[in-house]
Design a protein around this motif. Structure first.
Motif, mmCIF file in Angstrom:
data_model
loop_
_atom_site.group_PDB
_atom_site.id
_atom_site.type_symbol
_atom_site.label_atom_id
_atom_site.label_comp_id
_atom_site.label_asym_id
_atom_site.label_seq_id
_atom_site.Cartn_x
_atom_site.Cartn_y
_atom_site.Cartn_z
ATOM 1 N N PRO A 36 120.476 78.285 12.724
ATOM 2 C CA PRO A 36 121.438 77.179 12.613
ATOM 3 C C PRO A 36 120.734 75.847 12.385
ATOM 4 O O PRO A 36 119.662 75.585 12.948
ATOM 5 C CB PRO A 36 122.148 77.203 13.973
ATOM 6 N N ASP A 37 121.337 75.020 11.553
ATOM 7 C CA ASP A 37 120.819 73.688 11.231
ATOM 8 C C ASP A 37 121.893 72.677 11.617
ATOM 9 O O ASP A 37 122.941 72.588 10.974
ATOM 10 C CB ASP A 37 120.502 73.602 9.735
ATOM 11 N N TRP A 38 121.622 71.880 12.659
ATOM 12 C CA TRP A 38 122.619 70.937 13.152
ATOM 13 C C TRP A 38 122.686 69.710 12.250
ATOM 14 O O TRP A 38 121.695 69.010 12.050
ATOM 15 C CB TRP A 38 122.302 70.530 14.585
ATOM 16 N N LEU A 39 123.880 69.445 11.701
ATOM 17 C CA LEU A 39 124.112 68.257 10.876
ATOM 18 C C LEU A 39 124.472 67.057 11.742
ATOM 19 O O LEU A 39 124.231 65.907 11.360
ATOM 20 C CB LEU A 39 125.238 68.525 9.874
ATOM 21 N N ALA A 40 125.067 67.335 12.885
ATOM 22 C CA ALA A 40 125.368 66.320 13.896
ATOM 23 C C ALA A 40 125.423 67.057 15.237
ATOM 24 O O ALA A 40 126.110 68.068 15.358
ATOM 25 C CB ALA A 40 126.701 65.633 13.622
ATOM 26 N N GLU A 41 124.670 66.572 16.200
ATOM 27 C CA GLU A 41 124.541 67.294 17.466
ATOM 28 C C GLU A 41 125.887 67.552 18.118
ATOM 29 O O GLU A 41 126.705 66.636 18.290
ATOM 30 C CB GLU A 41 123.648 66.502 18.429
ATOM 31 N N ARG A 42 126.140 68.825 18.423
ATOM 32 C CA ARG A 42 127.364 69.274 19.088
ATOM 33 C C ARG A 42 128.636 68.869 18.328
ATOM 34 O O ARG A 42 129.708 68.749 18.913
ATOM 35 C CB ARG A 42 127.425 68.782 20.539
ATOM 36 N N GLU A 43 128.499 68.679 17.018
ATOM 37 C CA GLU A 43 129.669 68.341 16.196
ATOM 38 C C GLU A 43 129.744 69.194 14.933
ATOM 39 O O GLU A 43 130.823 69.690 14.581
ATOM 40 C CB GLU A 43 129.652 66.857 15.819
ATOM 41 N N ALA A 44 128.629 69.369 14.234
ATOM 42 C CA ALA A 44 128.635 70.118 12.975
ATOM 43 C C ALA A 44 127.318 70.851 12.797
ATOM 44 O O ALA A 44 126.242 70.293 13.056
ATOM 45 C CB ALA A 44 128.873 69.182 11.800
ATOM 46 N N VAL A 45 127.412 72.100 12.333
ATOM 47 C CA VAL A 45 126.208 72.914 12.162
ATOM 48 C C VAL A 45 126.369 73.807 10.939
ATOM 49 O O VAL A 45 127.460 74.285 10.634
ATOM 50 C CB VAL A 45 125.935 73.762 13.429
ATOM 51 N N ASP A 46 125.278 74.014 10.220
ATOM 52 C CA ASP A 46 125.208 74.965 9.119
ATOM 53 C C ASP A 46 124.556 76.255 9.601
ATOM 54 O O ASP A 46 123.514 76.205 10.282
ATOM 55 C CB ASP A 46 124.352 74.413 7.971
ATOM 56 N N ILE A 47 125.134 77.384 9.217
ATOM 57 C CA ILE A 47 124.506 78.680 9.459
ATOM 58 C C ILE A 47 124.350 79.374 8.107
ATOM 59 O O ILE A 47 125.349 79.798 7.516
ATOM 60 C CB ILE A 47 125.351 79.572 10.398
ATOM 61 N N PRO A 48 123.123 79.466 7.576
ATOM 62 C CA PRO A 48 122.936 80.163 6.309
ATOM 63 C C PRO A 48 123.132 81.668 6.492
ATOM 64 O O PRO A 48 122.875 82.208 7.571
ATOM 65 C CB PRO A 48 121.492 79.820 5.933
ATOM 66 N N PHE A 49 123.626 82.328 5.454
ATOM 67 C CA PHE A 49 123.793 83.780 5.548
ATOM 68 C C PHE A 49 123.725 84.407 4.164
ATOM 69 O O PHE A 49 123.828 83.732 3.140
ATOM 70 C CB PHE A 49 125.120 84.138 6.244
#
Length: 297
Positions: A36-49
């Motif tokens: 997971p790559d957090w775009l904004a802490e505890r608000e938005a995250v990217d999960i590549p798959f």
């Protein structure tokens, strides 16, 4: 990884445990999720798959999230950042339905709002419903328009959506089945390059009960998306369209990233991407922008 699943919640509300649960659902799907790559802490995250269709991954994520107020959007990693934004206005860029609010000054808000609801859910022909509603307002003083504008609020995230996309070279257009009286003001306030909508006819300071022809309808929104893509030498894959009503559905389905925003059931069911819980900042996160990248219009 060829795909990205983006999870978005209210600021501070995205529990890392939820992210782990969604990642586990992707593993069970055989989607081989990455870190997971957090775009904004505890608000938005990217999960590549990889190794799964975007629609399958989004459905698996929503199932794992259950009733948590978190939006899940899956899309190809390549070309995430779009270079053309075409946005609906009422209940999308602004929080209200401006025609319904005008109707309040004629004592007809509830009656007209019900027609609006049915039209936006695809139960009524858009043109017919617009002509009927505007006809009911014949004779209303134009001061009702100014009073409605004074009470019109921008949707949370609207200023950042337009400001950030514009700062990164995207063309932004407001395309509304509403009226130029409002789209012109919203476009100026937020920095849209273009606005297209219907024209209310006025005589002697009062509404005539008619709109100018041709009516800016569902097909006109799609035509606007395609025209601006062509004028800017862009493939439709490089476009983003967002709206909430049935008259937005054609452009939403044609755009590279088409988003049903807090949409009517018929629209949410047919769109490839949905934002049900959060605000317009989700459209930036799903393009891979980080909170630190945001620019306010």
């Amino acid at each position: 990884m060829p795909h990205i699943l983006t999870l978005v919640a209210a600021p501070g509300a995205l529990d890392p445990a939820l992210v782990s649960r969604v990642r586990g659902a992707l593993e069970a799907l055989g989607a081989a999720p990455g870190t997971p790559d957090w775009l904004a802490e505890r608000e938005a995250v990217d999960i590549p798959f990889a190794d799964a269709a975007a629609e399958q991954a989004a459905a698996a994520a929503r199932a794992a999230l259950a009733d948590a107020p978190v939006d899940a959007i899956a899309m190809p990693a390549e070309g995430r950042r779009k270079r053309l934004l075409v946005a609906d206005m009422d209940s999308t860029i602004v929080t209200s339905e401006t025609l319904d609010e005008i109707a309040a000054y004629a004592g007809l808000k509830e009656r007209i709002a019900e027609i609006t609801r049915r039209s936006m859910n695809g139960e009524l022909d858009f043109r017919q419903a617009l002509v009927e509603r505007v006809g009911m307002l014949a004779g209303l003083d134009v001061s009702a328009l100014e009073a409605t504008w004074a009470q019109t609020a921008m949707m949370p995230g609207a200023a950042e959506l337009v400001g950030t996309m514009r700062a990164n070279g995207a063309t932004c257009c407001l395309a509304s089945g509403g009226f130029t009286f409002f789209t012109g003001r919203v476009a100026e306030k937020l920095g849209f390059h273009h606005h297209v909508s219907n024209v209310l006819l006025i005589e002697d300071g009062r509404l005539t009960g008619k709109v100018a022809e041709p009516v800016f309808d569902r097909n006109a929104k799609l035509t606007t998306l395609k025209r601006l893509a062509t004028e800017n030498s862009l493939p439709l894959a490089a476009t983003l369209a967002v709206g909430d009503g049935a008259n937005d559905l054609d452009m939403i389905q044609a755009a590279g990233l088409g988003v049903a925003y807090r949409a009517k059931p018929v629209v949410a069911a047919a769109a490839r991407a949905r934002v049900d819980h959060t605000d317009l900042l989700a459209l930036l996160y799903m393009q891979g922008y980080r909170r630190a990248d945001f620019v306010t219009a």
